[in-house]
Design a protein around this motif. Structure first.
Motif, PDB file in Angstrom:
ATOM      1  N   THR A  43       0.666  -1.364  -0.256  1.00  0.00           N
ATOM      2  CA  THR A  43      -0.319   0.900   0.120  1.00  0.00           C
ATOM      3  C   THR A  43       0.706   0.969   0.449  1.00  0.00           C
ATOM      4  OG1 THR A  43      -1.636  -1.126   1.337  1.00  0.00           O
ATOM      5  CG2 THR A  43      -1.988   1.150   1.587  1.00  0.00           C
ATOM      6  N   PRO A  44       1.840   2.128  -0.831  1.00  0.00           N
ATOM      7  CA  PRO A  44       2.169   2.995  -1.010  1.00  0.00           C
ATOM      8  C   PRO A  44       1.890   4.328  -0.337  1.00  0.00           C
ATOM      9  CG  PRO A  44       1.713   1.793  -3.115  1.00  0.00           C
ATOM     10  CD  PRO A  44       0.867   1.325  -2.462  1.00  0.00           C
ATOM     11  N   GLU A  45       0.720   4.272  -0.499  1.00  0.00           N
ATOM     12  CA  GLU A  45       0.069   6.031   0.374  1.00  0.00           C
ATOM     13  C   GLU A  45      -0.335   5.298   1.657  1.00  0.00           C
ATOM     14  OE1 GLU A  45      -3.855   2.651  -0.951  1.00  0.00           O
ATOM     15  OE2 GLU A  45      -1.987   3.474  -2.156  1.00  0.00           O
ATOM     16  N   VAL A  71       7.597  17.260  22.923  1.00  0.00           N
ATOM     17  CA  VAL A  71       7.551  15.921  22.427  1.00  0.00           C
ATOM     18  C   VAL A  71       7.405  15.429  21.021  1.00  0.00           C
ATOM     19  CG1 VAL A  71       6.208  13.604  23.100  1.00  0.00           C
ATOM     20  CG2 VAL A  71       6.167  15.012  24.627  1.00  0.00           C
ATOM     21  N   ALA A  72       7.775  14.993  20.743  1.00  0.00           N
ATOM     22  CA  ALA A  72       8.490  14.459  19.173  1.00  0.00           C
ATOM     23  C   ALA A  72       7.154  13.417  18.349  1.00  0.00           C
ATOM     24  CB  ALA A  72       9.678  13.573  18.082  1.00  0.00           C
ATOM     25  N   VAL A  73       5.861  13.982  17.222  1.00  0.00           N
ATOM     26  CA  VAL A  73       6.094  13.147  16.482  1.00  0.00           C
ATOM     27  C   VAL A  73       5.767  13.073  15.386  1.00  0.00           C
ATOM     28  CG1 VAL A  73       2.807  13.208  16.048  1.00  0.00           C
ATOM     29  CG2 VAL A  73       3.537  14.334  18.070  1.00  0.00           C
ATOM     30  N   TYR A  74       6.418  11.730  14.936  1.00  0.00           N
ATOM     31  CA  TYR A  74       7.323  11.722  13.649  1.00  0.00           C
ATOM     32  C   TYR A  74       6.389  10.933  12.776  1.00  0.00           C
ATOM     33  CZ  TYR A  74      11.296  11.176  16.245  1.00  0.00           C
ATOM     34  OH  TYR A  74      12.306  12.055  17.568  1.00  0.00           O
ATOM     35  N   LEU A  75       5.856  11.550  11.118  1.00  0.00           N
ATOM     36  CA  LEU A  75       5.146  11.215  10.275  1.00  0.00           C
ATOM     37  C   LEU A  75       6.098  10.273   8.897  1.00  0.00           C
ATOM     38  CD1 LEU A  75       2.482  11.304   8.585  1.00  0.00           C
ATOM     39  CD2 LEU A  75       3.206  13.078   7.591  1.00  0.00           C
ATOM     40  N   TYR A  76       6.161   9.269   8.915  1.00  0.00           N
ATOM     41  CA  TYR A  76       6.335   9.197   7.652  1.00  0.00           C
ATOM     42  C   TYR A  76       5.848   8.017   6.766  1.00  0.00           C
ATOM     43  CZ  TYR A  76       9.562   8.011  11.321  1.00  0.00           C
ATOM     44  OH  TYR A  76      10.251   7.784  12.743  1.00  0.00           O
ATOM     45  N   ASN A  77       6.076   8.333   5.083  1.00  0.00           N
ATOM     46  CA  ASN A  77       5.292   7.340   4.362  1.00  0.00           C
ATOM     47  C   ASN A  77       6.834   6.826   3.499  1.00  0.00           C
ATOM     48  OD1 ASN A  77       7.412   9.124   2.614  1.00  0.00           O
ATOM     49  ND2 ASN A  77       5.917  10.767   1.584  1.00  0.00           N
TER      50      ASN A  77
END
Length: 82
Positions: A43-45, A71-77
Motif C-alpha cells: 500500500t504505497p499511500e 514531545v516529538a511526533v514523527y510522520l513517515y511515508n
C-alpha cells in the motif's frame, strides 16, 4: 513479540488500512519495522505516525514538536524507508 505475531496472522485486520499510529518503545519499533516495510510495499499511500520515538533507520518526512512538552511526533511515508 506477541503483537507482531497477531498482526502477521490476521492479515485482514490491517489489509485495508491506509495509516497507522504507533506508540512503542525503540525495541518495539525495531521489531515491527519489517512488518511496516511490507505494508508500504503493498500500500504505497500508507502513512505512519510515531509518538515520542522515531523508527530506527527511517527518515521521517515531518517531525512536529508542538505538542505539550515538545514531545516529538514523527510522520513517515514510503519515501522514509532507506
Amino acid at each position: 513479540g506477541d503483537v507482531l505475531q497477531e498482526l502477521q496472522q490476521n492479515d485482514s485486520f490491517y489489509e485495508s488500512a491506509t495509516a497507522a499510529y504507533v506508540y512503542l518503545l525503540p525495541k518495539g519499533l525495531q521489531e515491527i519495522r519489517p512488518f511496516l516495510e511490507k505494508k508500504f510495499k503493498l500500500t504505497p499511500e500508507f502513512r505512519i505516525v510515531s509518538y515520542i520515538f522515531s523508527i530506527p533507520q527511517w527518515k521521517p518526512i515531518s517531525v512536529d514538536r508542538q505538542t505539550k512538552g515538545e514531545v516529538a511526533v514523527y510522520l513517515y511515508n514510503q519515501t522514509s524507508i532507506p
